[in-house]
Design an enzyme around this catalytic site. Sequence first.
Site, short mmCIF file in Angstrom:
data_model
loop_
_atom_site.label_atom_id
_atom_site.label_comp_id
_atom_site.label_asym_id
_atom_site.label_seq_id
_atom_site.Cartn_x
_atom_site.Cartn_y
_atom_site.Cartn_z
N ASP A 194 0.79 -1.21 -0.06
CA ASP A 194 -0.03 -0.05 0.03
C ASP A 194 1.01 1.10 -0.04
OD1 ASP A 194 -2.59 1.28 0.21
OD2 ASP A 194 -2.08 1.83 2.17
N LEU A 275 -8.20 5.71 2.88
CA LEU A 275 -8.06 6.84 1.84
C LEU A 275 -6.85 7.26 1.01
CD1 LEU A 275 -10.27 9.19 3.99
CD2 LEU A 275 -11.34 7.85 1.93
N ARG A 276 -5.75 6.37 1.21
CA ARG A 276 -4.71 6.50 0.67
C ARG A 276 -4.95 6.45 -1.04
NH1 ARG A 276 -1.33 3.47 3.34
NH2 ARG A 276 -0.50 5.37 4.61
N ALA A 277 -5.66 5.58 -1.28
CA ALA A 277 -5.72 5.42 -2.82
C ALA A 277 -6.45 6.75 -3.42
CB ALA A 277 -6.67 4.35 -3.08
#
Length: 689
Positions: A194, A275-277
């Site tokens: 990730d 919410l990193r995406a």
Amino acid sequence: MTEARYPFTAIVGMDDLRLGLLLNAVSPAVGGVLVRGEKGTAKSTMVRALAGLLPSIATVPGCRFACDPAAPDPQCPDGPHDGGAAAERPAFLVELPVGVSEDRVVGALDLERALAEGVQAYEPGLLAKAHRGVLYIDEVNLLQDHLVDLLLDAAAMGRSYVEREGVSVRHAARFLLVGTMNPEEGELRPQLLDRFGLTVEIAATRDADERAEVVRRRLAYDADPAGFAARWDERERELAERITAARELLADVELSDLALRQITAVCAAFEVDGLRADIVMARTAVALAAWAGRGAVLEEDVRTAARLALPHRRRRNPFDAPGLDEEQLDRTLAEHQPPEDPEDPEGPEDPEGPEDDGPGGGPDGGGPDGGGAPEPEPGDGNAPSGEAGSDESPAPPRQRPGGGRESAPVAADQPYRTRLFTVDGTGRGAQGRRSPAETDAGHTIRARRPRGRLSRLHLSATLRAAAPHQVARGRAGRALVLRRDDLREQVRRGRESNLVLFVVDASGSMAARQRMTAVKGAVLSLLMDAYQRRDKVGLVTFRGAGAELALPPTSSVEVGAARLEQLPTGGRTPLEAGLLRAHEVLRVERLRDPDRRPLLVLVTDGRATGGKDALPRARRAAGLLAAQGVAAVVLDCESGPVRLGLARELAAHLNGDAVSLDELRAEGVASLVREARTTMTMTTTRKAA
């Protein structure tokens, strides 16, 4: 003299990888690139070539941590910096070898100065050197877990924290993380996966002309590296200037609310965690617009950003292959279609030829000179050829030459968390999460005299050993007088990874559909456990006339899961052949990797066919494995009201444990414990009453 680096613009094809690297050069905040692909596809060559295109950076003169003169790090160990003159230097590409030590990564006490001068001095590691540059890890999936933890901390906080051997240091460590890997050798931990902003899948081209051009250029480079690089200087310079121009435009690119809504809708539709995406997609879309020289993000930027930022984030379990459903992406974008721009009646900008066609064309590698293939439409380049059809009807039974009828493969039950099986004793294998071992990581339990070359100094124990002899050795001043006999090394206790060899009975006695579904689910669960514990796995199956090595020992647990799903059943039960094949596989692996201890998992109901002496022969084969000290677990698959207990007898010959399918579940063991505690409590209450 340093050999000339292979030019970035001279690399043929690989448009997605080219684009991913260039977007990170434009906007390092995108978060790096993970390059997944088969061996021999120039992954490393392209990453190393990128370093020559990166703009130079301004640093504080003499600062070992590359502080920016405009905003120096207030916690810099070489600080404080009071501004003044600046020094220009290229951004470094720092390579992190798979076998690197922890001290080399984060830095440590300068032992030479500490022992010779009696002062504490910090020697920076590779994370400090990579600050404001590129940190490149080849075969990142083979990196040891304790080093992965260090990278996760630095990537999450942008700082490296060093607390060891009397040293307490904090310094900035912001870098572009680029990793390459071959999926056949195992997958990455989800936490590290990730941390990569983008992922790119690459494979060697099947076009004969392109392959010929690749070979032609490589031979020309090998014959005259400097001359070959000189022929591409102009294209390299033009591409570097384009990167600089895109960086300058980046802050002025508008990410409209409609475009942002499309980004968040796509991430929600694909059910990515966290919410990193969303953030990475937004940064990537802005970088794409800047790279194209536009002042606003368009839908095509969102689409491309999704293709690069989401595939590795949508995996729901370790055995899901990365990928993106292009039809679902199209539907989501269509549902959140922004209105046409009234100020642009001519519609989207039309490509003006190879020189303006992005990373796949013109001065950055396109056309017949740049060597890039035409950029494929989204989704077209990654579709596997020769996919099986969607017909779900079961295949009819087939007659097997070894005897008996062969049934079509059945699906496995859903995997679940299993009990932990370990190898007894203390090993010295590769870092992992299964059996106790002396490892490079873990907690220090004692000190000892070095065995061979000193690798992990136990400083306090060394000082204690040397202290009583300082007067006799004529010590003068602060310097410590040491002898070889004073040195002590750390002994650390952690956990190792093992070789888990599955030996699976696929004969007719196991062929009942419901039963085989449960068995495959159990083995799949154990495979998932092996994935989480960083084990190597192998698969031996036996049925019909003999046994075969269905999966040679590998770190790619995903391949093992795929082979298990495809496993048909039927025929006789050559149990002896399966055990003898396992014995041979383990013998060879012991020669290749003597420190990696094996764990044999035999999946059987204990039956054997092949004459009256079939079962005694199988038990003698089990004795061979026991004599080699192989740790073994027998997964007892016997079912029905009448049970012979053959699998448990076989476990006794293996000097191993027998576990039923019901006992395999971790939650099943926990419920047994809870039931036992409840019974004890009730009994105690009755006695008290």
